[in-house]
Design a protein around this motif. Structure first.
Motif, PDB file in Angstrom:
ATOM      1  N   UNK A 160       1.000  -1.190   0.350  1.00 16.49           N
ATOM      2  CA  UNK A 160       0.014  -0.190   0.121  1.00 16.49           C
ATOM      3  C   UNK A 160       0.897   1.493   0.034  1.00 16.49           C
ATOM      4  N   UNK A 161       1.873   1.034   0.680  1.00 12.78           N
ATOM      5  CA  UNK A 161       3.387   2.484   0.623  1.00 12.78           C
ATOM      6  C   UNK A 161       3.743   2.769  -0.179  1.00 12.78           C
ATOM      7  N   UNK A 162       4.040   1.197  -1.030  1.00 11.61           N
ATOM      8  CA  UNK A 162       4.989   1.600  -2.463  1.00 11.61           C
ATOM      9  C   UNK A 162       3.685   2.033  -3.444  1.00 11.61           C
ATOM     10  N   UNK A 193       3.890   3.183 -15.735  1.00 12.25           N
ATOM     11  CA  UNK A 193       3.794   2.988 -13.585  1.00 12.25           C
ATOM     12  C   UNK A 193       3.003   2.042 -13.637  1.00 12.25           C
ATOM     13  N   UNK A 194       1.923   1.461 -14.098  1.00 10.03           N
ATOM     14  CA  UNK A 194       1.420   0.056 -13.568  1.00 10.03           C
ATOM     15  C   UNK A 194       2.362  -1.810 -13.730  1.00 10.03           C
ATOM     16  N   UNK A 195       3.204  -1.686 -14.437  1.00 10.35           N
ATOM     17  CA  UNK A 195       4.107  -2.645 -14.388  1.00 10.35           C
ATOM     18  C   UNK A 195       5.374  -1.952 -13.302  1.00 10.35           C
ATOM     19  N   UNK A 196       6.037  -0.373 -12.296  1.00 14.66           N
ATOM     20  CA  UNK A 196       6.068  -0.226 -11.270  1.00 14.66           C
ATOM     21  C   UNK A 196       5.237  -1.468 -10.160  1.00 14.66           C
ATOM     22  N   UNK A 197       4.204  -0.699 -10.574  1.00 14.75           N
ATOM     23  CA  UNK A 197       3.208  -1.555  -8.852  1.00 14.75           C
ATOM     24  C   UNK A 197       3.377  -2.704  -9.349  1.00 14.75           C
ATOM     25  N   UNK A 198       3.142  -3.076 -10.610  1.00 12.75           N
ATOM     26  CA  UNK A 198       3.564  -4.570 -10.488  1.00 12.75           C
ATOM     27  C   UNK A 198       3.781  -5.399  -9.980  1.00 12.75           C
ATOM     28  N   UNK A 199       5.493  -4.609  -9.835  1.00 15.85           N
ATOM     29  CA  UNK A 199       7.136  -4.958 -10.090  1.00 15.85           C
ATOM     30  C   UNK A 199       7.169  -4.681  -8.295  1.00 15.85           C
ATOM     31  N   UNK A 200       6.503  -3.705  -7.896  1.00 14.81           N
ATOM     32  CA  UNK A 200       6.354  -3.009  -6.000  1.00 14.81           C
ATOM     33  C   UNK A 200       5.727  -4.677  -5.722  1.00 14.81           C
ATOM     34  N   UNK A 201       4.016  -5.003  -6.259  1.00 15.91           N
ATOM     35  CA  UNK A 201       3.811  -5.534  -5.283  1.00 15.91           C
ATOM     36  C   UNK A 201       4.706  -7.464  -5.429  1.00 15.91           C
ATOM     37  N   UNK A 202       5.291  -7.367  -6.988  1.00 15.32           N
ATOM     38  CA  UNK A 202       5.862  -8.713  -6.154  1.00 15.32           C
ATOM     39  C   UNK A 202       6.610  -9.219  -5.334  1.00 15.32           C
ATOM     40  N   UNK A 203       7.376  -8.240  -5.296  1.00 13.98           N
ATOM     41  CA  UNK A 203       8.712  -7.527  -3.696  1.00 13.98           C
ATOM     42  C   UNK A 203       8.153  -7.946  -3.085  1.00 13.98           C
ATOM     43  N   UNK A 204       7.234  -7.456  -2.976  1.00 13.13           N
ATOM     44  CA  UNK A 204       6.244  -7.195  -1.354  1.00 13.13           C
ATOM     45  C   UNK A 204       5.579  -8.567  -0.759  1.00 13.13           C
ATOM     46  N   UNK A 205       4.959  -9.579  -1.800  1.00  9.23           N
ATOM     47  CA  UNK A 205       5.208 -10.547  -1.829  1.00  9.23           C
ATOM     48  C   UNK A 205       5.596 -11.647  -2.147  1.00  9.23           C
ATOM     49  N   UNK A 241      13.939  -4.940   0.535  1.00  3.87           N
ATOM     50  CA  UNK A 241      15.762  -4.592  -0.107  1.00  3.87           C
ATOM     51  C   UNK A 241      14.936  -3.782  -1.291  1.00  3.87           C
ATOM     52  N   UNK A 242      14.844  -4.996  -2.155  1.00  5.68           N
ATOM     53  CA  UNK A 242      14.255  -5.073  -3.362  1.00  5.68           C
ATOM     54  C   UNK A 242      13.373  -4.164  -4.325  1.00  5.68           C
ATOM     55  N   UNK A 243      12.466  -4.093  -3.265  1.00  6.13           N
ATOM     56  CA  UNK A 243      11.520  -2.797  -2.906  1.00  6.13           C
ATOM     57  C   UNK A 243      12.002  -1.921  -2.942  1.00  6.13           C
ATOM     58  N   UNK A 244      12.528  -1.289  -2.452  1.00  9.70           N
ATOM     59  CA  UNK A 244      13.159  -0.199  -2.114  1.00  9.70           C
ATOM     60  C   UNK A 244      14.535   0.947  -3.186  1.00  9.70           C
ATOM     61  N   UNK A 245      14.895  -0.275  -3.594  1.00 11.80           N
ATOM     62  CA  UNK A 245      16.302  -0.706  -5.090  1.00 11.80           C
ATOM     63  C   UNK A 245      15.176   0.423  -5.983  1.00 11.80           C
ATOM     64  N   UNK A 246      13.985  -0.050  -6.193  1.00 15.93           N
ATOM     65  CA  UNK A 246      13.344  -0.097  -7.163  1.00 15.93           C
ATOM     66  C   UNK A 246      11.887   1.322  -7.362  1.00 15.93           C
ATOM     67  N   UNK A 247      12.073   1.716  -5.901  1.00 17.68           N
ATOM     68  CA  UNK A 247      11.234   2.797  -6.457  1.00 17.68           C
ATOM     69  C   UNK A 247      12.294   3.932  -6.214  1.00 17.68           C
ATOM     70  N   UNK A 248      13.110   3.526  -5.424  1.00 14.05           N
ATOM     71  CA  UNK A 248      14.765   4.712  -5.948  1.00 14.05           C
ATOM     72  C   UNK A 248      15.219   4.973  -6.809  1.00 14.05           C
ATOM     73  N   UNK A 249      15.263   3.894  -7.739  1.00 11.03           N
ATOM     74  CA  UNK A 249      15.990   4.211  -8.895  1.00 11.03           C
ATOM     75  C   UNK A 249      14.712   4.837  -9.883  1.00 11.03           C
ATOM     76  N   UNK A 250      13.144   4.524  -9.623  1.00  8.62           N
ATOM     77  CA  UNK A 250      12.083   4.578 -10.581  1.00  8.62           C
ATOM     78  C   UNK A 250      11.615   6.334 -10.124  1.00  8.62           C
ATOM     79  N   UNK A 251      12.094   6.860  -9.083  1.00  4.69           N
ATOM     80  CA  UNK A 251      12.404   8.592  -8.884  1.00  4.69           C
ATOM     81  C   UNK A 251      13.280   9.058  -9.300  1.00  4.69           C
ATOM     82  N   UNK A 252      14.402   8.232  -9.668  1.00  4.25           N
ATOM     83  CA  UNK A 252      15.521   9.179 -10.142  1.00  4.25           C
ATOM     84  C   UNK A 252      15.571   9.195 -11.927  1.00  4.25           C
TER      85      UNK A 252
END
Length: 238
Positions: A38-40, A110-122, A127-138
């Motif tokens: 939810x937070x991601x 963005x939809x692909x990012x949501x799916x990727x972050x959800x898979x990291x949480x699942x 750690x990989x979730x934080x890396x994905x979100x950080x690189x996405x923001x950059x």
């Protein structure tokens, strides 16, 4: 449960590993995964509205990011502990088709990012979730303040002149001089003639309102009976 087990579970949540061992900790740990999803998704929803909310088109797809992320996380948490359930889900999804049109190309990313972050949480890989979100923001910041080599090279504006063939032949040199002095990097695109009518089009990258109005005025003076149209969309350079 010993302290060593808790440490191992915490390490698994951060970096992935044996998801069954994490699931043994109970509903609280699984709720943490849904909370992280939810937070991601809320962060990605904010990023979409911040970077692309000014677009004239779009379907406000970012409003569905939280529900999509929670649903995907819950589905993959369930199916990774049950082979029959995963096969049944695969069969059911094979007959489902979504025909909602994608109005903006950024929505796909963005939809692909949501799916990727959800898979990291699942998979309990924070750690990989934080890396994905950080690189996405950059990446979003780079696209917002992109250097010249990332910007669109083709012109985002169009100049259309309709005149007679006689006017075209007589005023062409002065017409080209006016266009090159008032538009940014104009490129001649097309010429069409039919009987005594002539249509010319140029593309350009930038134009200010003052120079656009001055160009139209001078072209009307040079070609009194001509029709002049300037079409420009600043979002094409974004």
């Amino acid at each position: 449960m010993t302290i060593a087990d808790l440490r191992e579970a915490a390490n698994t949540i951060m970096f992935g590993g044996d998801t069954r061992r994490v699931a043994d900790l109970g509903l609280f740990t699984l709720s943490l995964a849904l909370g992280a999803a939810l937070l991601s998704s809320l962060l990605l929803s904010w990023a979409y509205s911040a970077f692309y909310g000014s677009r004239a088109t779009g379907s406000n797809v970012h409003r569905s990011f939280p529900l999509i992320s929670i649903a995907i996380t819950a589905i993959f948490i369930c199916v990774q502990f049950s082979l029959p359930l995963s096969l049944g889900l695969l069969g059911s999804l094979s007959i489902v088709r979504f025909r909602t049109p994608i109005k903006e190309p950024e929505e796909i990313g963005f939809i692909m990012l949501v799916i990727a972050s959800a898979l990291c949480c699942a998979s309990f890989n924070v750690a990989f979730l934080i890396a994905i979100l950080g690189v996405a923001m950059v990446a979003l910041l780079v696209l917002r303040w992109s250097p010249a080599f990332l910007r669109r090279r083709a012109g985002s504006g169009t100049l259309v002149i309709r005149c007679t063939g006689e006017q075209y032949r007589e005023a062409l040199p002065s017409m080209i001089s006016l266009i090159e002095s008032h538009l940014s990097k104009p490129t001649f695109d097309s010429l069409s003639t039919a009987e005594d009518a002539c249509v010319l089009t140029w593309s350009f990258q930038k134009v200010c309102l003052v120079k656009s109005a001055e160009l139209e005025r001078k072209l009307q003076e040079t070609l009194p009976q001509a029709s002049v149209g300037v079409y420009y969309n600043n979002h094409a350079n974004a």
